[in-house]
Motif scaffolding. Structure first.
Motif, PDB file in Angstrom:
ATOM      1  N   ALA A  46       0.851  -1.198   0.000  1.00 31.05           N
ATOM      2  CA  ALA A  46       0.000   0.000   0.000  1.00 31.05           C
ATOM      3  C   ALA A  46       0.883   1.244   0.000  1.00 31.05           C
ATOM      4  CB  ALA A  46      -0.921   0.000   1.216  1.00 31.05           C
ATOM      5  N   PRO A  47       1.638   1.469  -1.051  1.00 31.00           N
ATOM      6  CA  PRO A  47       2.595   2.582  -1.044  1.00 31.00           C
ATOM      7  C   PRO A  47       1.927   3.951  -1.025  1.00 31.00           C
ATOM      8  CG  PRO A  47       2.476   1.565  -3.215  1.00 31.00           C
ATOM      9  CD  PRO A  47       1.692   0.686  -2.293  1.00 31.00           C
ATOM     10  N   VAL A  48       2.659   4.914  -0.465  1.00 31.47           N
ATOM     11  CA  VAL A  48       2.259   6.325  -0.484  1.00 31.47           C
ATOM     12  C   VAL A  48       2.849   6.971  -1.732  1.00 31.47           C
ATOM     13  CG1 VAL A  48       2.448   8.550   0.697  1.00 31.47           C
ATOM     14  CG2 VAL A  48       2.121   6.441   2.029  1.00 31.47           C
ATOM     15  N   LEU A  49       2.018   7.675  -2.488  1.00 31.59           N
ATOM     16  CA  LEU A  49       2.445   8.303  -3.744  1.00 31.59           C
ATOM     17  C   LEU A  49       2.679   9.789  -3.484  1.00 31.59           C
ATOM     18  CD1 LEU A  49      -0.261   6.635  -6.041  1.00 31.59           C
ATOM     19  CD2 LEU A  49       1.831   5.626  -5.066  1.00 31.59           C
ATOM     20  N   PHE A  50       3.934  10.205  -3.547  1.00 30.71           N
ATOM     21  CA  PHE A  50       4.305  11.603  -3.275  1.00 30.71           C
ATOM     22  C   PHE A  50       5.725  11.823  -3.769  1.00 30.71           C
ATOM     23  CE2 PHE A  50       6.470  14.783  -0.723  1.00 30.71           C
ATOM     24  CZ  PHE A  50       5.584  15.835  -0.717  1.00 30.71           C
ATOM     25  N   PRO A  51       6.026  12.954  -4.399  1.00 34.49           N
ATOM     26  CA  PRO A  51       5.199  14.145  -4.587  1.00 34.49           C
ATOM     27  C   PRO A  51       4.366  14.144  -5.859  1.00 34.49           C
ATOM     28  CG  PRO A  51       7.421  14.630  -5.286  1.00 34.49           C
ATOM     29  CD  PRO A  51       7.439  13.208  -4.778  1.00 34.49           C
ATOM     30  N   LYS A 123      -8.193   4.745   9.710  1.00 33.52           N
ATOM     31  CA  LYS A 123      -8.154   6.034   9.006  1.00 33.52           C
ATOM     32  C   LYS A 123      -6.716   6.330   8.601  1.00 33.52           C
ATOM     33  CE  LYS A 123      -9.205  10.976   9.466  1.00 33.52           C
ATOM     34  NZ  LYS A 123      -9.738  12.033  10.354  1.00 33.52           N
ATOM     35  N   VAL A 124      -6.532   6.739   7.352  1.00 33.27           N
ATOM     36  CA  VAL A 124      -5.225   7.108   6.813  1.00 33.27           C
ATOM     37  C   VAL A 124      -5.242   8.605   6.547  1.00 33.27           C
ATOM     38  CG1 VAL A 124      -3.526   6.677   5.006  1.00 33.27           C
ATOM     39  CG2 VAL A 124      -5.106   4.851   5.689  1.00 33.27           C
ATOM     40  N   SER A 125      -4.279   9.326   7.115  1.00 32.01           N
ATOM     41  CA  SER A 125      -4.253  10.779   6.925  1.00 32.01           C
ATOM     42  C   SER A 125      -2.937  11.213   6.298  1.00 32.01           C
ATOM     43  CB  SER A 125      -4.463  11.515   8.256  1.00 32.01           C
ATOM     44  OG  SER A 125      -3.331  11.382   9.099  1.00 32.01           O
ATOM     45  N   TYR A 126      -3.004  12.245   5.475  1.00 31.37           N
ATOM     46  CA  TYR A 126      -1.835  12.857   4.851  1.00 31.37           C
ATOM     47  C   TYR A 126      -1.780  14.324   5.264  1.00 31.37           C
ATOM     48  CZ  TYR A 126      -2.293   8.882   1.597  1.00 31.37           C
ATOM     49  OH  TYR A 126      -2.407   7.633   1.049  1.00 31.37           O
ATOM     50  N   GLN A 127      -0.604  14.763   5.697  1.00 27.91           N
ATOM     51  CA  GLN A 127      -0.394  16.186   5.962  1.00 27.91           C
ATOM     52  C   GLN A 127       0.906  16.612   5.298  1.00 27.91           C
ATOM     53  OE1 GLN A 127       0.943  18.261   9.805  1.00 27.91           O
ATOM     54  NE2 GLN A 127      -1.277  18.566   9.839  1.00 27.91           N
ATOM     55  N   VAL A 128       0.799  17.607   4.443  1.00 29.06           N
ATOM     56  CA  VAL A 128       1.958  18.174   3.750  1.00 29.06           C
ATOM     57  C   VAL A 128       2.140  19.600   4.248  1.00 29.06           C
ATOM     58  CG1 VAL A 128       3.000  18.730   1.522  1.00 29.06           C
ATOM     59  CG2 VAL A 128       1.436  16.777   1.709  1.00 29.06           C
ATOM     60  N   GLU A 129       3.350  19.920   4.685  1.00 28.69           N
ATOM     61  CA  GLU A 129       3.668  21.274   5.142  1.00 28.69           C
ATOM     62  C   GLU A 129       4.735  21.857   4.237  1.00 28.69           C
ATOM     63  OE1 GLU A 129       5.111  23.728   9.152  1.00 28.69           O
ATOM     64  OE2 GLU A 129       4.903  21.543   9.195  1.00 28.69           O
ATOM     65  N   ASN A 130       4.456  23.046   3.732  1.00 27.79           N
ATOM     66  CA  ASN A 130       5.412  23.727   2.854  1.00 27.79           C
ATOM     67  C   ASN A 130       6.372  24.557   3.695  1.00 27.79           C
ATOM     68  OD1 ASN A 130       6.805  25.076   0.881  1.00 27.79           O
ATOM     69  ND2 ASN A 130       5.086  26.343   0.211  1.00 27.79           N
ATOM     70  N   LEU A 131       7.647  24.169   3.705  1.00 30.46           N
ATOM     71  CA  LEU A 131       8.674  24.896   4.441  1.00 30.46           C
ATOM     72  C   LEU A 131       9.536  25.751   3.518  1.00 30.46           C
ATOM     73  CD1 LEU A 131       9.831  22.029   6.852  1.00 30.46           C
ATOM     74  CD2 LEU A 131       8.102  23.784   7.253  1.00 30.46           C
ATOM     75  N   SER A 132       9.139  25.814   2.238  1.00 33.53           N
ATOM     76  CA  SER A 132       9.903  26.595   1.264  1.00 33.53           C
ATOM     77  C   SER A 132       9.583  28.080   1.390  1.00 33.53           C
ATOM     78  CB  SER A 132       9.572  26.131  -0.165  1.00 33.53           C
ATOM     79  OG  SER A 132       9.914  24.779  -0.350  1.00 33.53           O
ATOM     80  N   ASP A 133      10.391  28.894   0.726  1.00 37.34           N
ATOM     81  CA  ASP A 133      10.151  30.328   0.680  1.00 37.34           C
ATOM     82  C   ASP A 133       9.277  30.709  -0.501  1.00 37.34           C
ATOM     83  OD1 ASP A 133      11.711  30.757   2.943  1.00 37.34           O
ATOM     84  OD2 ASP A 133      13.559  30.915   1.748  1.00 37.34           O
ATOM     85  N   GLU A 134       8.679  29.720  -1.151  1.00 36.46           N
ATOM     86  CA  GLU A 134       7.802  29.950  -2.303  1.00 36.46           C
ATOM     87  C   GLU A 134       6.692  28.915  -2.259  1.00 36.46           C
ATOM     88  OE1 GLU A 134       9.919  29.006  -5.901  1.00 36.46           O
ATOM     89  OE2 GLU A 134      11.116  27.494  -4.889  1.00 36.46           O
ATOM     90  N   LYS A 135       5.729  29.048  -3.140  1.00 36.24           N
ATOM     91  CA  LYS A 135       4.663  28.051  -3.169  1.00 36.24           C
ATOM     92  C   LYS A 135       5.236  26.695  -3.569  1.00 36.24           C
ATOM     93  CE  LYS A 135       3.209  29.022  -7.924  1.00 36.24           C
ATOM     94  NZ  LYS A 135       2.113  29.540  -8.777  1.00 36.24           N
ATOM     95  N   MET A 136       4.620  25.670  -3.066  1.00 35.02           N
ATOM     96  CA  MET A 136       5.062  24.296  -3.286  1.00 35.02           C
ATOM     97  C   MET A 136       4.042  23.597  -4.182  1.00 35.02           C
ATOM     98  SD  MET A 136       5.567  21.431  -0.314  1.00 35.02           S
ATOM     99  CE  MET A 136       5.671  19.692  -0.675  1.00 35.02           C
ATOM    100  N   LEU A 137       4.519  22.824  -5.157  1.00 40.22           N
ATOM    101  CA  LEU A 137       3.656  22.104  -6.083  1.00 40.22           C
ATOM    102  C   LEU A 137       3.806  20.608  -5.853  1.00 40.22           C
ATOM    103  CD1 LEU A 137       4.453  24.175  -9.319  1.00 40.22           C
ATOM    104  CD2 LEU A 137       2.616  24.539  -7.682  1.00 40.22           C
ATOM    105  N   PHE A 138       2.681  19.914  -5.697  1.00 37.47           N
ATOM    106  CA  PHE A 138       2.762  18.486  -5.375  1.00 37.47           C
ATOM    107  C   PHE A 138       1.418  17.822  -5.660  1.00 37.47           C
ATOM    108  CE2 PHE A 138       0.613  20.276  -1.823  1.00 37.47           C
ATOM    109  CZ  PHE A 138      -0.212  19.269  -1.340  1.00 37.47           C
ATOM    110  N   SER A 139       1.422  16.506  -5.658  1.00 40.64           N
ATOM    111  CA  SER A 139       0.213  15.706  -5.560  1.00 40.64           C
ATOM    112  C   SER A 139       0.510  14.548  -4.614  1.00 40.64           C
ATOM    113  CB  SER A 139      -0.256  15.216  -6.931  1.00 40.64           C
ATOM    114  OG  SER A 139       0.770  14.517  -7.602  1.00 40.64           O
TER     115      SER A 139
END
Length: 290
Positions: A46-51, A123-139
């Motif tokens: 059951a792999p996690v697909l990121f980014p 329950k499976v939860s995903y949390q992505v936090e952007n630590l960059s100095d610009e907007k972050m693009l991901f799926s």
């Protein structure tokens, strides 16, 4: 490293490698619901697909004038996560950006994968936090595989995936490894009968515009799997073809593979999420076994 969550009904097993769910075992019925990663067919659970979800055109993308190489489904599934929180009923893994990730994905981030066990539901939860100095693009997305059949006296074709509510769902075809949005059509979905030939062209992909409940079940007995998708954007349903693999994946996604018309520019990628500096993205789904 294996980690466990357990109650009176269920024992769930996880690995810090990929923060991957590896077993979902019903203690009363002695049924293992999760595919056990037989490499003969598919060596994952059951792999996690990121980014990214799916494949990029030529395994490449362009961002900020630079070209980067990234293979199918991204790097999270092959990364070692840290367990940052564990209790009797929940577990949280964390992955942080590093020099290694930034060589192929130029953003600073923190990714947390949470698992919460209550009765026979996980329950499976995903949390992505952007630590960059610009907007972050991901799926991001999940790829859980479930044993089909669950009982020895059954066959793959005895099972179906029921859609609740019944209604029209936009079906997005795959051509090779890429989507073809121009050929997407509404399909009225009540139940998808599992057959080998259903996956002749790879995964079946549906866009979800509202909360959906998907149930993997059979009329032969009362056992099955239910996925509650409260705010999932797409779902992929897949089993390898032509191999007669005894499993099916039901995959909640917040993103898509590149389209045939993709330019390779990350900002133009269909289904990509933009996350502002220091902001959080949260998503979840729930697996219930019965």
């Amino acid at each position: 490293m294996e980690v466990y969550l357990e109650n009176e009904q269920v024992k769930a097993t996880f690995s810090n490698h990929g923060a991957e769910l590896q077993s979902l075992f019903n203690k009363d019925t002695q049924i293992e619901y999760l595919w056990q990663a037989d490499a003969k067919f598919w060596g994952r659970h059951a792999p996690v697909l990121f980014p990214f979800v799916g494949r990029l055109k030529d395994d490449q993308y362009c961002y900020g004038g630079e070209n980067y190489e990234m293979h199918q489904h991204g790097f999270a599934r092959d990364s070692d996560f840290e367990v940052i929180e564990k209790d009797s009923d929940h577990l949280i893994f964390e992955l942080n950006s590093s020099a290694t990730t930034k060589a192929i994905y130029p953003f600073d981030f923190k990714l947390r994968i949470g698992y919460f066990l209550q009765a026979s539901a996980l329950k499976v939860s995903y949390q992505v936090e952007n630590l960059s100095d610009e907007k972050m693009l991901f799926s991001i997305g999940g790829h859980p595989a479930f044993n089909v059949p669950l009982q020895k006296d059954e066959s793959f074709d005895d099972y179906l995936v029921e859609f609740q509510p019944v209604g029209n769902y936009l079906k997005i075809p795959l051509v090779g490894n890429y989507t073809d949005i121009s050929a997407a059509q509404d399909n009225r979905m009540a139940g998808l009968r599992l057959t080998r030939t259903a996956f002749k062209r790879d995964a079946l992909i549906y866009q979800l515009a509202h909360p959906v409940l998907l149930e993997l079940t059979t009329t032969a007995h009362r056992h099955g799997v239910r996925l509650d998708l409260p705010a999932t954007e797409y779902v992929g349903i897949w089993s390898p073809y032509p191999a007669e693999a005894p499993f099916v994946c039901i995959e909640p996604w917040w993103g898509l593979a590149d389209d045939l018309s993709s330019t390779g520019e990350l900002q133009q990628k269909r289904g990509i999420h933009e996350l502002a500096q220091q902001q959080l993205f949260n998503a979840s789904y729930t697996i219930s076994i019965f």
